[in-house]
Design an enzyme around this catalytic site. Structure first.
Site, PDB file in Angstrom:
ATOM      1  N   GLY A  12       0.772  -1.236   0.000  1.00 14.61           N
ATOM      2  CA  GLY A  12       0.000   0.000   0.000  1.00 14.61           C
ATOM      3  C   GLY A  12       0.802   1.284   0.000  1.00 14.61           C
ATOM      4  O   GLY A  12       0.305   2.321   0.454  1.00 14.61           O
ATOM      5  N   ARG A  87      -4.426  -9.145  -9.140  1.00 12.27           N
ATOM      6  CA  ARG A  87      -5.416 -10.052  -9.707  1.00 12.27           C
ATOM      7  C   ARG A  87      -5.618  -9.729 -11.176  1.00 12.27           C
ATOM      8  O   ARG A  87      -5.629  -8.553 -11.560  1.00 12.27           O
ATOM      9  CB  ARG A  87      -6.784  -9.859  -9.017  1.00 12.27           C
ATOM     10  N   ILE A  88      -5.783 -10.769 -11.989  1.00 18.89           N
ATOM     11  CA  ILE A  88      -6.179 -10.561 -13.375  1.00 18.89           C
ATOM     12  C   ILE A  88      -7.694 -10.429 -13.381  1.00 18.89           C
ATOM     13  O   ILE A  88      -8.393 -11.223 -12.744  1.00 18.89           O
ATOM     14  CB  ILE A  88      -5.704 -11.730 -14.259  1.00 18.89           C
ATOM     15  N   LEU A  89      -8.198  -9.404 -14.057  1.00 18.87           N
ATOM     16  CA  LEU A  89      -9.632  -9.107 -13.999  1.00 18.87           C
ATOM     17  C   LEU A  89     -10.352  -9.643 -15.231  1.00 18.87           C
ATOM     18  O   LEU A  89      -9.800  -9.643 -16.339  1.00 18.87           O
ATOM     19  CB  LEU A  89      -9.825  -7.600 -13.876  1.00 18.87           C
ATOM     20  N   ASN A 103      -4.571   1.944 -13.584  1.00 18.99           N
ATOM     21  CA  ASN A 103      -3.543   1.117 -12.938  1.00 18.99           C
ATOM     22  C   ASN A 103      -2.199   1.818 -13.072  1.00 18.99           C
ATOM     23  O   ASN A 103      -1.995   2.644 -13.967  1.00 18.99           O
ATOM     24  CB  ASN A 103      -3.486  -0.248 -13.649  1.00 18.99           C
ATOM     25  N   HIS A 105       1.912   0.723 -13.399  1.00 18.66           N
ATOM     26  CA  HIS A 105       2.783  -0.428 -13.655  1.00 18.66           C
ATOM     27  C   HIS A 105       4.244   0.036 -13.606  1.00 18.66           C
ATOM     28  O   HIS A 105       4.576   1.086 -14.163  1.00 18.66           O
ATOM     29  CB  HIS A 105       2.459  -1.027 -15.032  1.00 18.66           C
ATOM     30  N   GLU A 168       9.481   5.769  -5.836  1.00 17.48           N
ATOM     31  CA  GLU A 168       9.513   7.214  -5.558  1.00 17.48           C
ATOM     32  C   GLU A 168       8.824   7.975  -6.697  1.00 17.48           C
ATOM     33  O   GLU A 168       8.082   8.929  -6.477  1.00 17.48           O
ATOM     34  CB  GLU A 168      10.977   7.644  -5.410  1.00 17.48           C
ATOM     35  N   GLU A 170       6.541   6.624  -8.763  1.00 16.87           N
ATOM     36  CA  GLU A 170       5.112   6.264  -8.719  1.00 16.87           C
ATOM     37  C   GLU A 170       4.354   7.137  -7.724  1.00 16.87           C
ATOM     38  O   GLU A 170       3.217   7.542  -7.979  1.00 16.87           O
ATOM     39  CB  GLU A 170       4.953   4.792  -8.297  1.00 16.87           C
TER      40      GLU A 170
HETATM   41  C1  GRF Z   1       3.792  -0.970  -7.525  1.00  8.31           C
HETATM   42  O1  GRF Z   1       5.103  -1.213  -7.914  1.00  8.31           O
HETATM   43  C2  GRF Z   1       2.906  -0.855  -8.722  1.00  8.31           C
HETATM   44  O2  GRF Z   1       3.563  -0.352  -9.843  1.00  8.31           O
HETATM   45  C3  GRF Z   1       2.485  -2.276  -8.969  1.00  8.31           C
HETATM   46  O3  GRF Z   1       2.346  -2.834  -7.706  1.00  8.31           O
HETATM   47  C4  GRF Z   1       3.184  -2.158  -6.783  1.00  8.31           C
HETATM   48  C5  GRF Z   1       2.332  -1.761  -5.627  1.00  8.31           C
HETATM   49  O4  GRF Z   1       3.085  -1.306  -4.552  1.00  8.31           O
HETATM   50  N1  GRF Z   1       1.284  -2.315  -9.761  1.00  8.31           N
HETATM   51  P1  GRF Z   1       2.364  -0.742  -3.242  1.00  8.31           P
HETATM   52  O5  GRF Z   1       1.514  -1.870  -2.677  1.00  8.31           O
HETATM   53  O6  GRF Z   1       1.546   0.444  -3.634  1.00  8.31           O
HETATM   54  O7  GRF Z   1       3.488  -0.392  -2.330  1.00  8.31           O
END
Ligand code: GRF
Length: 215
Positions: A12, A87-89, A103, A105, A168, A170
């Site tokens: 999270g 999860r794959i949706l 999302n 990634h 960082e 993200e």
């Molecule tokens: C992140 O690296 C995101 O890009 C990927 O899952 C990870 C989630 O990290 N989809 P967190 O649980 O938000 O720390």
């Protein structure tokens, strides 16, 4: 107030970054498919309602997604954010939230799809990698791109250092995109090109990533 639902499976840190950037009041609920994960504690700390729907309690992917959809829709969210939701949706689920499901990634898509993106970038010895925020479509990690950011990959990087550097990034790019969505400043054209409308106040919002994030 416009609100969204966040789906998590674990740590999270992206949820935490949203809360730390003032988005907690906009989060209608955090739903996890795993109990006792750190992300749920973060939500509770910020007074956000939480809910656990364990996929292991369902006979099929379809039944789990149906229950998840019903729970999400009780909050009537403007949109739904995947933040480490592993999860794959199903097509039914994705279609139900068409252009309302986003999302993040940890790569510059379409490079390195799947759950080992940072490891794969390291192994390929690419010079830059990053993160992509995108609309979710049924094909894995493949929907229309909303925003991307880049970070360097250094010769002495380890999986841990590159994961931390991408995280960082993200934590800047995801809250920014979410705020834009809430403000109705994201649109998607017939050709699937996504336009993010920037205004004068955005000039410094991305701080140290100012020249490394592209909308
Ligand atoms: C992140 O690296 C995101 O890009 C990927 O899952 C990870 C989630 O990290 N989809 P967190 O649980 O938000 O720390």
């Amino acid at each position: 107030m416009n609100k969204f639902v966040v789906l998590i499976s674990g740590y999270g840190s992206n949820l935490e970054a949203m809360c730390n950037s003032g988005l907690a009041p906009n989060i209608a609920a955090v739903i996890s498919n795993k109990k006792d994960v750190r992300g749920l504690t973060i939500a509770t700390k910020h007074n956000i309602p939480t809910c656990v729907i364990e996929h292991t309690s369902f006979k099929s992917r379809k039944e789990f997604d149906q229950a998840l959809k019903e729970q999400i829709d009780t909050y009537a969210p403007m949109f739904v954010v995947l933040a480490g939701f592993m999860r794959i949706l199903t097509k039914e689920f994705v279609d139900h939230y068409e252009n309302r499901l986003i999302n993040i990634h940890p790569s510059i898509l379409p490079a390195f799809i799947g759950p080992t993106a940072q490891h794969d970038a390291l192994e390929k010895k690419v010079k830059v990698t990053g993160a992509t925020v995108h609309f979710v479509t049924v094909a894995l990690d493949s929907g229309p791109t909303i925003a991307q950011g880049i970070v360097p990959l250094k010769h002495d990087d380890t999986l841990e250092t590159i994961k931390a550097r991408i995280r960082e990034l993200e934590h800047v790019i995801y809250p920014f995109v979410i705020k834009k969505y809430l403000a109705n400043q994201i649109s998607i054209g017939a050709d699937n090109a996504v336009i993010v409308k920037l205004d004068a106040n955005d000039a410094n919002l991305t701080g140290k990533f100012l020249h490394h994030i592209f909308y």
